[in-house]
Structures are given as C-alpha cells and as structure tokens.
Design an enzyme around this catalytic site. Structure first.
Site, PDB file in Angstrom:
ATOM      1  N   ASP A  30       0.861  -1.183   0.000  1.00 45.67           N
ATOM      2  CA  ASP A  30       0.000   0.000   0.000  1.00 45.67           C
ATOM      3  C   ASP A  30       0.892   1.226   0.000  1.00 45.67           C
ATOM      4  OD1 ASP A  30      -3.277   0.214   0.760  1.00 45.67           O
ATOM      5  OD2 ASP A  30      -2.094   2.077   0.839  1.00 45.67           O
ATOM      6  N   LEU A 153     -17.032 -10.370  -1.568  1.00 43.49           N
ATOM      7  CA  LEU A 153     -17.131 -10.443  -0.099  1.00 43.49           C
ATOM      8  C   LEU A 153     -17.964  -9.288   0.451  1.00 43.49           C
ATOM      9  CD1 LEU A 153     -15.186  -8.088   1.282  1.00 43.49           C
ATOM     10  CD2 LEU A 153     -13.389  -9.678   0.671  1.00 43.49           C
ATOM     11  N   ASN A 211     -24.274  -6.616  -8.185  1.00 45.77           N
ATOM     12  CA  ASN A 211     -24.547  -5.548  -7.217  1.00 45.77           C
ATOM     13  C   ASN A 211     -25.833  -4.791  -7.560  1.00 45.77           C
ATOM     14  OD1 ASN A 211     -22.482  -6.128  -5.538  1.00 45.77           O
ATOM     15  ND2 ASN A 211     -21.266  -4.300  -5.955  1.00 45.77           N
ATOM     16  N   GLY A 256     -35.648  -1.288   4.946  1.00 44.70           N
ATOM     17  CA  GLY A 256     -34.839  -0.456   5.830  1.00 44.70           C
ATOM     18  C   GLY A 256     -34.724   0.962   5.311  1.00 44.70           C
ATOM     19  N   CYS A 263     -19.915   0.111  -1.732  1.00 44.55           N
ATOM     20  CA  CYS A 263     -20.051  -0.533  -3.049  1.00 44.55           C
ATOM     21  C   CYS A 263     -21.352  -0.204  -3.793  1.00 44.55           C
ATOM     22  CB  CYS A 263     -19.919  -2.045  -2.903  1.00 44.55           C
ATOM     23  SG  CYS A 263     -18.260  -2.531  -2.439  1.00 44.55           S
ATOM     24  N   LYS A 266     -21.912   3.461  -5.398  1.00 47.67           N
ATOM     25  CA  LYS A 266     -21.011   3.844  -6.496  1.00 47.67           C
ATOM     26  C   LYS A 266     -21.115   2.863  -7.672  1.00 47.67           C
ATOM     27  CE  LYS A 266     -16.673   1.531  -5.171  1.00 47.67           C
ATOM     28  NZ  LYS A 266     -16.596   0.568  -6.257  1.00 47.67           N
TER      29      LYS A 266
HETATM   30  N1  LIG Z   1     -15.188  -2.963   0.476  1.00 43.75           N
HETATM   31  C1  LIG Z   1     -15.890  -3.969  -0.004  1.00 43.75           C
HETATM   32  O1  LIG Z   1     -16.742  -4.563   0.687  1.00 43.75           O
HETATM   33  C2  LIG Z   1     -15.695  -4.447  -1.418  1.00 43.75           C
HETATM   34  C3  LIG Z   1     -16.257  -5.661  -1.844  1.00 43.75           C
HETATM   35  C4  LIG Z   1     -16.053  -6.088  -3.141  1.00 43.75           C
HETATM   36  C5  LIG Z   1     -15.312  -5.304  -4.028  1.00 43.75           C
HETATM   37  N2  LIG Z   1     -14.800  -4.107  -3.606  1.00 43.75           N
HETATM   38  C6  LIG Z   1     -14.005  -3.328  -4.548  1.00 43.75           C
HETATM   39  O2  LIG Z   1     -12.624  -3.518  -4.244  1.00 43.75           O
HETATM   40  C7  LIG Z   1     -11.889  -2.313  -4.522  1.00 43.75           C
HETATM   41  C8  LIG Z   1     -11.151  -1.863  -3.282  1.00 43.75           C
HETATM   42  O3  LIG Z   1     -12.116  -1.517  -2.294  1.00 43.75           O
HETATM   43  P1  LIG Z   1     -11.732  -1.277  -0.775  1.00 43.75           P
HETATM   44  O4  LIG Z   1     -12.998  -1.053  -0.040  1.00 43.75           O
HETATM   45  O5  LIG Z   1     -10.783  -2.340  -0.352  1.00 43.75           O
HETATM   46  O6  LIG Z   1     -10.925   0.110  -0.927  1.00 43.75           O
HETATM   47  P2  LIG Z   1     -10.053   0.884   0.175  1.00 43.75           P
HETATM   48  O7  LIG Z   1     -10.209   2.321  -0.152  1.00 43.75           O
HETATM   49  O8  LIG Z   1     -10.393   0.366   1.533  1.00 43.75           O
HETATM   50  O9  LIG Z   1      -8.546   0.440  -0.124  1.00 43.75           O
HETATM   51  C9  LIG Z   1      -7.822   0.783  -1.261  1.00 43.75           C
HETATM   52  C10 LIG Z   1      -6.353   0.868  -0.871  1.00 43.75           C
HETATM   53  O10 LIG Z   1      -5.551   0.982  -2.056  1.00 43.75           O
HETATM   54  C11 LIG Z   1      -4.432   1.811  -1.758  1.00 43.75           C
HETATM   55  N3  LIG Z   1      -3.833   2.249  -3.017  1.00 43.75           N
HETATM   56  C12 LIG Z   1      -4.369   3.061  -3.966  1.00 43.75           C
HETATM   57  N4  LIG Z   1      -3.522   3.182  -5.004  1.00 43.75           N
HETATM   58  C13 LIG Z   1      -2.435   2.414  -4.724  1.00 43.75           C
HETATM   59  C14 LIG Z   1      -1.216   2.117  -5.407  1.00 43.75           C
HETATM   60  N5  LIG Z   1      -0.948   2.623  -6.619  1.00 43.75           N
HETATM   61  N6  LIG Z   1      -0.315   1.305  -4.803  1.00 43.75           N
HETATM   62  C15 LIG Z   1      -0.574   0.785  -3.578  1.00 43.75           C
HETATM   63  N7  LIG Z   1      -1.693   1.031  -2.902  1.00 43.75           N
HETATM   64  C16 LIG Z   1      -2.631   1.823  -3.458  1.00 43.75           C
HETATM   65  C17 LIG Z   1      -5.028   2.886  -0.888  1.00 43.75           C
HETATM   66  O11 LIG Z   1      -4.028   3.545  -0.115  1.00 43.75           O
HETATM   67  C18 LIG Z   1      -6.009   2.074  -0.017  1.00 43.75           C
HETATM   68  O12 LIG Z   1      -5.383   1.647   1.185  1.00 43.75           O
HETATM   69  C19 LIG Z   1     -12.910  -1.309  -5.043  1.00 43.75           C
HETATM   70  O13 LIG Z   1     -12.937  -1.348  -6.432  1.00 43.75           O
HETATM   71  C20 LIG Z   1     -14.227  -1.843  -4.484  1.00 43.75           C
HETATM   72  O14 LIG Z   1     -15.323  -1.463  -5.267  1.00 43.75           O
HETATM   73  C21 LIG Z   1     -14.960  -3.679  -2.312  1.00 43.75           C
END
Ligand SMILES: NC(=O)c1ccc[n+]([C@@H]2O[C@H](COP(=O)([O-])OP(=O)(O)OC[C@H]3O[C@@H](n4cnc5c(N)ncnc54)[C@H](O)[C@@H]3O)[C@@H](O)[C@H]2O)c1
Length: 437
Positions: A30, A153, A211, A256, A263, A266
C-alpha cells in the site's frame, strides 16, 4: 504461489490474509505508509471480525508481509492483484479509474517473467483492456496476462465470504493465466466453491450486474414497505411470503432506510454510466438509484412524523452509524443524510455506534458522540435505530424510560416487534408495518 496484493484496504487486506492462510506467500502493498506501519505493528486499519487473528497467525508463519515497496513484491510474484479503490468520479458518477491505471503503470515497470495481473477492484467493462494496453505501452513485449477476478465479499462477514464464496469468477482468455488462477483458488474449489471461467469483459460485467440486482431487491422491498404502511399490511410477512418462493429467495428482502456502503451506491451509478455510454440505458437500475437517493432523507421525515413534527430544539438519539453492523465503514452510510436532515429540521443529535464513531467524525458535524445506547438516549425525544448492531436488539426499556424525555422508538431496521415495544409504553414507528404511537 507468490502473490502481490496492490492496495491493502478492505478487499486487499482480507484477500491477502486469506490467500496466505491457504498457504500462498503474500505481500500486501500500500502506498499509505501509516497503514503499512500499523499493520507491521499488528494493528488493523479496519474493523472486521476475525481479521486481526488471521493476519497475526499468517504473519507469524512468514506467509504474509506488508510493504510500501511495490517493485520487489511484483517482480517476485506469480500473480499481482490490483485491489485499489474505484470511487465515484466527482461530477459525473463514472468509476474513477485513476488508481487502477496508476497501479497498472507501476506494476508494468516492475514485472519480471510470466506474471498474471489480476483486477480484483470493481471496474467497468473494458478496464481489463485498458490495463493491458497500459502494461504493453509501458513495457512492450513483457510476459503477462491480464485477468478479471471480481470480489463479492461482504464487509462484516468478509473472511467467511472469502473462504466460502458462492462462486469464484475468473475472466481470462489466456490458458496459462487460467492455470495460475486455478492454482491460487484450489483450496476453495476443493471445498466445492465453483470456479467459473469466462471472458474478461463478461467477468467485469458480472460484478456490476450482481450488485445492481441486489440493490434492486432491497429497493423493491423498500417500496413495498411504504405501500404496506399505507394499506395496513406487514412488510416482514410479505418478505417471508415471497422469499419462500425459491425463484425469489429470502435474502436482501429486509426493508430499511435504503442501501449505502462503499459498493452499492457507487457501483449502481457506474453501471448506469456504462449503459448510457453504450447506448443501452438501464432503466430499472436508474429507478433504483433515484428511489434509494431520496429514501434516506425521507427517514428523517419519518422521525419527525413520529414526533408530530415537534423536532426543532429537541434531542434525537441515533443508534448505529455505520452502513451495516460489524464494520467501521461509514462510506455512504444512510446515517449521514438522516442526521443532516434531522439537523436541518433543528434537532440536536446524539449518537452511538460500537465501532464507527471515529470514522463518523469525518462525515457528520455537531453530533454528540456517546458511550453507549443509554448515554445516547439521555434527554431524547426519540431513539432511532439506524444500524442493527447485535447490542441494540435487547435494549432495556425501563432504563431507556428513565433517561428519555419522550418514549418514542423509531426502528428503521424492524429489530423489534410492535406489540413488544407497546407493552413497555413506548410509541413505535418502524418500516412497512402498522403504526403505533
Ligand atoms: N469494500 C468492499 O466490501 C468491497 C467488496 C467487493 C469489491 N470491492 C471493490 O474492491 C476495490 C477496493 O475496495 P476497498 O474497499 O478495499 O478500498 P479501500 O479504499 O479500503 O482500499 C484501497 C487501498 O488501495 C491503496 N492504493 C491506492 N492506489 C495504490 C497504489 N498505486 N499502490 C498501492 N496502494 C494503493 C489505498 O491507499 C487504499 O489503502 C474497489 O474497487 C471496491 O469497489 C470492495
């Protein structure tokens, strides 16, 4: 397998820890040095049940590492997962792919030997093509295959979901890449989670379609709840009555305050934009987004109606701030527009959430954050359950009575039974059920 996870947020951290638990060697990368330092000290940047122990045991076993250095992690990896954020782009609602594109460029510069680059972030159809183009432009002739592997997830149950998924979707056109993906997920499909191979664009669209469909189910039952309220029917019974039909299914039929979270809002919006761009408008999803948008503030009007409009200068206690229980994630939480709407009506808001209050401070202002549900209820004219944390399911009504100014419970998650609340001498307003004041 050696795995590099680029982005150590909710998805990257959970996926990385679970892959390590399967026995793979995982490096989570990260660019947020504070996050990586905390993880190295064993501190979790997010609240997710079971995560801390999973990270600790795999770190101890030497299978899970954390770093800000992308290049060494990528050069050694068999598979590099992109798990960076894809938020809504300001102004137009398209998915903001700048983090994905930036990660692709950085990965390309570091690739060595045959590597599978896997997009795990939720990305619009065609993004895999663009990632491939960026990699080929940055490193012509490098040996790599770009694959789509969307993640399904749910926060709050993320580890269980990752380890027991209903399905694993892999969009890959390259046979060698399919082999690598099969090897990575082998522990899961041995456990009978089906792995579905398809082409990359189809995999990308599966995630958005899933979704949008779930968001539609929620919104549908929410509208039925509004009608049920007007005609004196009970939405809980309706949900049960239709959910027992296998063609419909009982999940995601809980009425609700409207869906929120990191998610659905967006992703539904981004899907609409993709539809518009390809001249294939998605009218149903458009209606879902519009209905859900207006619903959250409408919940504040519900509180006002329960108090016969006497909100100005009154204290309203809000229980639950996160978009759902068992997470500290406040992104697009319904509590935010509900609180601001109550404040617009002149209410003073007290709030309590078991895990989300630190995050909530970034999203709402002029809120008194409290120690527990009873502290929150002090002097309140109404207690509003916005998020159904377990600890709000068995509130001590006698204790609430002794601290509240008025006995009114507005239950936006239908946690309680109307007759039960009435027995305690409380007025009660819920979703899609007969009113009791
Ligand atoms: N949160 C969920 O429940 C969920 C579930 C399924 C899918 N997703 C998808 O997964 C993706 C990530 O979601 P999230 O909730 O984990 O996001 P998040 O914002 O919690 O985490 C993203 C991380 O990526 C890091 N980052 C960004 N650019 C980077 C780079 N170039 N190098 C290294 N690190 C970098 C950021 O610092 C951050 O810590 C999104 O596309 C989201 O839609 C999320």
């Amino acid at each position: 397998m050696r795995v590099a996870m680029i982005g150590t947020g909710y998805v990257g951290l959970v996926s990385g820890a679970c892959f390590a638990d399967f026995g793979h060697e995982v490096t989570c990368v990260d660019k947020d040095a504070g996050k990586i330092d905390a993880l190295k000290r064993g501190e979790m940047p997010i609240f997710e049940p079971g995560l801390s122990d999973l990270v600790a045991s795999n770190t101890r076993a030497g299978r899970l590492k954390f770093t800000t250095e992308l290049a060494p992690a990528v050069s050694e990896a068999d598979a590099v997962f992109i798990a960076v954020g894809t938020p809504s782009r300001r102004g137009d609602g398209h998915a903001d792919l700048s983090f994905v594109h930036e990660a692709a460029r950085e990965i390309a510069r570091a690739l060595e030997g045959f590597t599978v680059v896997v997009t795990k972030s939720t990305v619009p159809v065609g993004t895999g093509d663009e990632v491939e183009r960026i990699i080929n432009e940055t490193r012509p002739n490098c040996e790599c295959a770009v694959v789509s592997n969307p993640e399904f997830l749910r926060e709050g149950a993320a580890i269980r979901d990752f380890k027991h998924p209903d399905r694993i979707v892999v969009g890959a056109d390259n046979a060698r890449a399919r082999e690598v993906m099969s090897e990575i997920y082998r522990p899961l499909y041995l456990n009978r989670s089906p792995i579905m191979f398809t082409d990359r664009r189809t995999a990308e669209l599966i995630k958005y379609a899933a979704n949008a469909f779930l968001a539609t189910k929620i919104t549908f039952i929410n509208e039925i709840a509004d009608l049920a309220e007007k005609v004196g029917a009970d939405v809980q019974e309706i949900a049960r009555g239709i959910g027992l039909d296998n063609r419909i299914g009982s999940k995601f039929l809980h009425a609700g305050p409207g869906y929120g979270g990191s998610c659905f809002p967006k992703d539904t919006l981004a899907l609409l934009k993709t539809g518009q761009d390809h001249d294939a408008p998605l009218r149903i999803a458009e209606a879902v987004v519009a209905v859900n948008d207006t619903r959250k503030r409408a919940m504040a009007r519900k509180v006002s109606a329960a108090l016969k409009g006497e909100v100005r200068g009154k204290t309203i206690a809000v229980l639950g701030l996160t978009f759902k229980p068992n997470t500290d994630d406040m992104r697009e939480a319904p509590s935010i527009p509900i609180i601001t709407a109550l404040q617009d009506m002149g209410a003073k808001v007290r709030a309590y959430d078991p895990e989300g209050m630190e995050q909530a401070k970034h999203y709402v202002t002029d809120v008194v954050f409290c120690r527990d549900a009873y502290d929150c209820a002090k002097g309140a004219s109404a207690l509003v359950i916005v998020t159904e944390w377990e600890q709000f399911r068995a509130l001590d009504f006698e204790r609430l009575k002794s601290v509240m100014e008025r006995r009114m419970l507005v239950d936006l998650r239908n946690v309680y039974r109307p007759d039960e609340v009435a027995r305690h001498g409380f007025g009660y307003e819920s979703i899609g059920r007969r009113r009791r004041r």
